[in-house]
Motif scaffolding. Structure first.
Motif, PDB file in Angstrom:
ATOM      1  N   GLU A 213      15.455  -4.440   5.022  1.00 23.71           N
ATOM      2  CA  GLU A 213      16.672  -3.846   4.459  1.00 23.71           C
ATOM      3  C   GLU A 213      17.187  -4.675   3.285  1.00 23.71           C
ATOM      4  OE1 GLU A 213      21.223  -3.057   5.958  1.00 23.71           O
ATOM      5  OE2 GLU A 213      19.595  -2.781   7.408  1.00 23.71           O
ATOM      6  N   ARG A 214      17.169  -5.989   3.432  1.00 24.24           N
ATOM      7  CA  ARG A 214      17.591  -6.868   2.338  1.00 24.24           C
ATOM      8  C   ARG A 214      16.615  -6.816   1.169  1.00 24.24           C
ATOM      9  NH1 ARG A 214      19.751  -9.272   0.032  1.00 24.24           N
ATOM     10  NH2 ARG A 214      19.886 -11.514   0.354  1.00 24.24           N
ATOM     11  N   LEU A 215      15.336  -6.699   1.460  1.00 21.14           N
ATOM     12  CA  LEU A 215      14.342  -6.587   0.390  1.00 21.14           C
ATOM     13  C   LEU A 215      14.574  -5.338  -0.439  1.00 21.14           C
ATOM     14  CD1 LEU A 215      11.016  -7.659   2.156  1.00 21.14           C
ATOM     15  CD2 LEU A 215      12.388  -8.993   0.552  1.00 21.14           C
ATOM     16  N   ARG A 216      14.946  -4.252   0.233  1.00 20.17           N
ATOM     17  CA  ARG A 216      15.201  -3.008  -0.494  1.00 20.17           C
ATOM     18  C   ARG A 216      16.420  -3.140  -1.401  1.00 20.17           C
ATOM     19  NH1 ARG A 216      11.162  -1.545  -1.561  1.00 20.17           N
ATOM     20  NH2 ARG A 216       9.760  -0.296  -0.325  1.00 20.17           N
ATOM     21  N   ASP A 217      17.405  -3.918  -0.974  1.00 22.75           N
ATOM     22  CA  ASP A 217      18.570  -4.158  -1.821  1.00 22.75           C
ATOM     23  C   ASP A 217      18.187  -4.948  -3.071  1.00 22.75           C
ATOM     24  OD1 ASP A 217      20.174  -2.870   0.009  1.00 22.75           O
ATOM     25  OD2 ASP A 217      20.826  -4.720   1.008  1.00 22.75           O
ATOM     26  N   GLU A 218      17.280  -5.910  -2.917  1.00 24.13           N
ATOM     27  CA  GLU A 218      16.917  -6.798  -4.025  1.00 24.13           C
ATOM     28  C   GLU A 218      15.776  -6.245  -4.867  1.00 24.13           C
ATOM     29  OE1 GLU A 218      18.324  -9.696  -4.915  1.00 24.13           O
ATOM     30  OE2 GLU A 218      19.833  -9.594  -3.333  1.00 24.13           O
ATOM     31  N   TYR A 219      14.787  -5.636  -4.226  1.00 24.14           N
ATOM     32  CA  TYR A 219      13.573  -5.181  -4.917  1.00 24.14           C
ATOM     33  C   TYR A 219      13.301  -3.731  -4.538  1.00 24.14           C
ATOM     34  CZ  TYR A 219      13.260 -10.283  -4.881  1.00 24.14           C
ATOM     35  OH  TYR A 219      13.550 -11.618  -4.978  1.00 24.14           O
ATOM     36  N   GLY A 220      14.167  -2.848  -5.039  1.00 26.57           N
ATOM     37  CA  GLY A 220      14.164  -1.460  -4.590  1.00 26.57           C
ATOM     38  C   GLY A 220      12.874  -0.714  -4.819  1.00 26.57           C
ATOM     39  N   LYS A 221      12.150  -1.012  -5.898  1.00 26.85           N
ATOM     40  CA  LYS A 221      10.949  -0.249  -6.229  1.00 26.85           C
ATOM     41  C   LYS A 221       9.659  -0.976  -5.863  1.00 26.85           C
ATOM     42  CE  LYS A 221      13.162   2.248 -10.040  1.00 26.85           C
ATOM     43  NZ  LYS A 221      13.094   2.604 -11.485  1.00 26.85           N
ATOM     44  N   THR A 222       9.763  -2.139  -5.282  1.00 27.23           N
ATOM     45  CA  THR A 222       8.572  -2.916  -4.932  1.00 27.23           C
ATOM     46  C   THR A 222       7.919  -2.359  -3.667  1.00 27.23           C
ATOM     47  OG1 THR A 222       9.531  -4.917  -5.875  1.00 27.23           O
ATOM     48  CG2 THR A 222       7.711  -5.205  -4.326  1.00 27.23           C
ATOM     49  N   PRO A 223       6.605  -2.093  -3.695  1.00 24.20           N
ATOM     50  CA  PRO A 223       5.930  -1.651  -2.461  1.00 24.20           C
ATOM     51  C   PRO A 223       6.045  -2.704  -1.364  1.00 24.20           C
ATOM     52  CG  PRO A 223       4.543  -1.230  -4.385  1.00 24.20           C
ATOM     53  CD  PRO A 223       5.686  -2.072  -4.864  1.00 24.20           C
ATOM     54  N   VAL A 224       6.431  -2.265  -0.176  1.00 19.57           N
ATOM     55  CA  VAL A 224       6.562  -3.154   0.979  1.00 19.57           C
ATOM     56  C   VAL A 224       5.744  -2.571   2.127  1.00 19.57           C
ATOM     57  CG1 VAL A 224       8.120  -4.184   2.669  1.00 19.57           C
ATOM     58  CG2 VAL A 224       8.868  -3.933   0.288  1.00 19.57           C
ATOM     59  N   TRP A 225       4.686  -3.280   2.503  1.00 21.18           N
ATOM     60  CA  TRP A 225       3.855  -2.876   3.640  1.00 21.18           C
ATOM     61  C   TRP A 225       4.242  -3.710   4.852  1.00 21.18           C
ATOM     62  CZ3 TRP A 225      -1.899  -1.291   3.147  1.00 21.18           C
ATOM     63  CH2 TRP A 225      -2.047  -0.351   2.117  1.00 21.18           C
ATOM     64  N   VAL A 226       4.374  -3.067   6.002  1.00 20.08           N
ATOM     65  CA  VAL A 226       4.685  -3.772   7.245  1.00 20.08           C
ATOM     66  C   VAL A 226       3.540  -3.553   8.228  1.00 20.08           C
ATOM     67  CG1 VAL A 226       6.259  -3.996   9.191  1.00 20.08           C
ATOM     68  CG2 VAL A 226       7.173  -3.503   6.901  1.00 20.08           C
ATOM     69  N   PHE A 227       2.903  -4.639   8.624  1.00 15.53           N
ATOM     70  CA  PHE A 227       1.882  -4.593   9.665  1.00 15.53           C
ATOM     71  C   PHE A 227       2.576  -4.953  10.976  1.00 15.53           C
ATOM     72  CE2 PHE A 227      -0.358  -5.582   5.728  1.00 15.53           C
ATOM     73  CZ  PHE A 227      -1.366  -4.638   5.739  1.00 15.53           C
ATOM     74  N   GLY A 228       2.819  -3.952  11.824  1.00 12.14           N
ATOM     75  CA  GLY A 228       3.555  -4.138  13.067  1.00 12.14           C
ATOM     76  C   GLY A 228       2.627  -4.517  14.206  1.00 12.14           C
ATOM     77  N   LEU A 229       2.682  -5.761  14.640  1.00  7.41           N
ATOM     78  CA  LEU A 229       1.739  -6.298  15.625  1.00  7.41           C
ATOM     79  C   LEU A 229       2.317  -6.228  17.026  1.00  7.41           C
ATOM     80  CD1 LEU A 229       0.829  -9.447  13.523  1.00  7.41           C
ATOM     81  CD2 LEU A 229      -0.291  -7.206  13.465  1.00  7.41           C
ATOM     82  N   GLN A 230       1.480  -5.821  17.973  1.00  4.52           N
ATOM     83  CA  GLN A 230       1.917  -5.670  19.358  1.00  4.52           C
ATOM     84  C   GLN A 230       1.008  -6.463  20.289  1.00  4.52           C
ATOM     85  OE1 GLN A 230       2.823  -1.195  19.972  1.00  4.52           O
ATOM     86  NE2 GLN A 230       1.723  -1.313  18.028  1.00  4.52           N
ATOM     87  N   GLU A 231       1.602  -7.084  21.288  1.00  7.43           N
ATOM     88  CA  GLU A 231       0.839  -7.845  22.270  1.00  7.43           C
ATOM     89  C   GLU A 231       0.272  -6.911  23.341  1.00  7.43           C
ATOM     90  OE1 GLU A 231       3.768 -10.535  23.731  1.00  7.43           O
ATOM     91  OE2 GLU A 231       3.233 -12.105  22.291  1.00  7.43           O
ATOM     92  N   PRO A 232      -0.874  -7.248  23.911  1.00  9.95           N
ATOM     93  CA  PRO A 232      -1.387  -6.457  25.045  1.00  9.95           C
ATOM     94  C   PRO A 232      -0.372  -6.433  26.180  1.00  9.95           C
ATOM     95  CG  PRO A 232      -3.077  -7.938  24.208  1.00  9.95           C
ATOM     96  CD  PRO A 232      -1.801  -8.329  23.521  1.00  9.95           C
ATOM     97  N   THR A 312      -7.724  -1.528  -6.277  1.00 10.41           N
ATOM     98  CA  THR A 312      -6.524  -0.700  -6.215  1.00 10.41           C
ATOM     99  C   THR A 312      -5.334  -1.619  -5.970  1.00 10.41           C
ATOM    100  OG1 THR A 312      -5.497   1.229  -5.139  1.00 10.41           O
ATOM    101  CG2 THR A 312      -6.770  -0.257  -3.733  1.00 10.41           C
ATOM    102  N   ASN A 313      -4.180  -1.061  -5.608  1.00  8.08           N
ATOM    103  CA  ASN A 313      -3.007  -1.878  -5.327  1.00  8.08           C
ATOM    104  C   ASN A 313      -2.231  -1.274  -4.171  1.00  8.08           C
ATOM    105  OD1 ASN A 313      -0.946   0.046  -6.470  1.00  8.08           O
ATOM    106  ND2 ASN A 313      -2.102  -0.368  -8.344  1.00  8.08           N
ATOM    107  N   LEU A 314      -1.265  -2.026  -3.647  1.00  8.72           N
ATOM    108  CA  LEU A 314      -0.514  -1.586  -2.477  1.00  8.72           C
ATOM    109  C   LEU A 314       0.242  -0.290  -2.748  1.00  8.72           C
ATOM    110  CD1 LEU A 314       0.971  -4.976  -1.187  1.00  8.72           C
ATOM    111  CD2 LEU A 314      -1.067  -3.782  -0.365  1.00  8.72           C
ATOM    112  N   GLY A 315       0.841  -0.186  -3.929  1.00  9.36           N
ATOM    113  CA  GLY A 315       1.610   1.011  -4.235  1.00  9.36           C
ATOM    114  C   GLY A 315       0.740   2.246  -4.308  1.00  9.36           C
TER     115      GLY A 315
END
Length: 543
Positions: A213-232, A312-315
């Motif tokens: 949320e803070r990243l979006r406030d500061e870098y609104g157009k920057t691609p942000v990828w989230v790798f959501g890791l889960q434990e077994p 290629t790139n993230l965006g």
């Protein structure tokens, strides 16, 4: 220079991140060696140590709890200090310093420090992620959060609100983005994006949601990828499993509107193929599997741009997957590829088994990325691989729900790394033309393919989780590298998973947030039905 800055939030993330950085370090070439196909400037920053030595260190910020860093120190061999800093407090009286006994370095780390051949690692010798770390980090990359302690039984860092509250208190005092991330951003000439490794099922999910949320406030157009890791979760008490599902549900609702792409990672509860041997009780093993898929999927964002077809790139990759603008959750599938044995005529028993969703998987001996089963015309270029890391077990959360028989894929990014093989039916790096009309666009998936001859390196810090048990009399090429293919998909299985998740957890969420979270989960599920309907998927939620 297409820089990518990495944020690592928590223990799970730092295990995966350590495998990732060790792999990047293995791509470096020295002296007269052939130039590496990897553009190291994407993930590494040049600098100078205290004595003027040139350094090249990861563009990353690493957060962990007290005790989570193991033997890793903020000051390393490249940034040593000769004396302790003077105390800055104003207390005029005598001070008493209490020191915990230092954690002894692993024999692997001691061998690296002395330049000797390191011993083989095992699940019993890897105590912390720093035990198998091979790279130096800049002191600014190391951020220890002392408010919680790793593996505490009195106050475990496991609930959503703990992460939210911890970020809020730290950000109020320090402005975390400005203090920790901005120095790396300001060094970047042309930042490609930010990739975040974070727990999706513990308190780090709440921390990550506030951070994004803070990243979006500061870098609104920057691609942000989230790798959501889960434990077994197999073997955990029901209450703890439910807590993890609640954290995941809240993370998806918060991140869905902020992140460019969310990629959940979970170890399937169904058996893995015989070619993969992972100990689910070992974070070193589980994170190695995650890292191989993550590193292979994003390989094409750091190849030298001289390979114009496959770099290629993230965006761009996020745009390829999110064709309707509302589908930010992507499913990841993975397969180690064994070279085709000419004596087997391209067939083996793996061609008939199912993955975690119940889809037939591609044969490990078939040409890379070729589908093996007849598909409807709209889905013929898509693939299902043998290891589904996208939480396929979530489909079983609501056993009473009717399921659609086959998932519909809206878009899919396929990757193959390894020896050159025959081209596939899909258009390389181009997908299908969307100019054929809106109706065709809605029924035909966008399929994109990237290829590289850079196979996944199996270095000495990586566990031996890939094996060839059915060919014991042949030399094993998997001792140095392994070809890998992956597939990232935006597809209708997200609808089923999110609906089942909503049904399971909505009554466990506090009254003040229950309606909001429930409605947002329903909206996420609906966004993966847009432009697609199925007679077996028309049932509505009862909640």
């Amino acid at each position: 220079m297409r820089e990518i800055i990495t944020l690592q939030l928590g223990q799970q993330s730092n295990y995966v991140g350590t495998h990732f950085w060790n792999t990047q370090e293995s791509y470096f070439t020295y002296g007269s060696e052939e130039e590496s196909p990897i553009d190291h400037n994407v993930h590494f920053r040049p600098g100078l140590s205290a004595d003027g030595t040139e350094t090249f260190m990861p563009r990353t910020v690493i957060y962990d709890l007290k005790g989570g860093f193991g033997t890793l120190r903020k000051i390393n061999a490249l940034y040593e200090v000769s004396h302790d800093a003077a105390p800055s407090g104003i207390w005029p009286g005598q001070t008493v310093v209490h020191r915990q006994p230092p954690i002894e370095a692993s024999t692997y780390q001691e061998s690296l420090d002395t330049g000797q051949t390191p011993p083989e690692l095992s699940t019993s010798t890897v105590r912390y992620w720093s035990d198998f770390n091979r790279v130096f980090f800049h002191p600014k990359s190391i951020v220890q959060l002392n408010e919680y302690e790793l593996n505490s039984t009195l106050m475990p860092f496991e609930k959503w609100h703990m992460g939210e509250e911890l970020f809020a208190s730290l950000d109020k005092e320090h402005d975390l983005v400005d203090r920790d991330l901005r120095p790396f951003v300001e060094e970047a000439d042309q930042m490609q994006g930010i990739q975040i490794l974070a727990g999706l099922d513990d308190a780090w999910a709440g921390f990550a949601a506030k951070y994004v949320e803070r990243l979006r406030d500061e870098y609104g157009k920057t691609p942000v990828w989230v790798f959501g890791l889960q434990e077994p979760t197999r073997g955990l008490p029901r209450e703890k499993r439910l807590t993890k599902l609640v954290n995941k549900a809240r993370a998806l609702t918060e991140l869905n509107s902020q992140a460019s792409l969310i990629i959940p990672f979970a170890l399937p509860e169904s058996p893995l193929p015989d070619t993969v041997n992972v100990d689910p009780a070992s974070p070193w093993h589980v994170s190695a599997l995650y890292a191989a898929a993550l590193e292979s999927t994003t390989l094409y964002t750091r190849l030298r741009t001289s390979d114009r077809v496959n770099s290629t790139n993230l965006g761009n990759m996020a745009d390829l997957l999110n064709v309707f603008g509302k589908q930010t959750i992507a499913n990841v599938e993975f397969s180690p590829v064994e070279p085709k044995d000419k004596q087997q005529n391209g067939t083996n028993r793996f061609g008939e088994i199912l993955n975690g969703r119940g889809d037939r998987i591609a044969s490990l001996y078939s040409s890379a990325l070729d589908p093996i089963t007849p598909e409807p015309s709209s889905q013929k270029d898509t693939v299902s691989l043998d290891i589904d890391l996208s939480s396929p077990q979530d489909l079983n959360l609501d056993p009473g729900r009717r399921r659609q028989r086959k998932r519909h894929i809206f878009s899919q990014v396929q990757t193959y790394r390894g020896p050159k093989e025959e081209t596939t039916n899909g258009e390389q790096n181009g997908g299908h033309d969307a100019r054929d009309g809106d109706n065709i666009m809605r029924s035909r998936p966008k399929v994109h393919e990237y290829r590289s001859t850079v196979a996944f390196p199996l270095i000495d810090s990586y566990p031996k989780i890939f094996r060839r048990p059915h060919r014991p009399n042949l030399d094993d090429p998997a001792t140095t590298v392994v070809p890998i293919r992956t597939a990232l998909s935006a597809d209708t299985s997200v609808t089923e998973k999110v609906r089942a998740l909503r049904t399971t957890v909505v009554r466990s969420i506090g009254l003040e947030d229950r309606e909001t979270v429930g409605n947002e989960l329903a909206e996420i599920a609906e966004s993966y039905r847009e432009g697609w309907s199925s007679g077996s998927d028309d049932d509505d939620d009862d909640d």
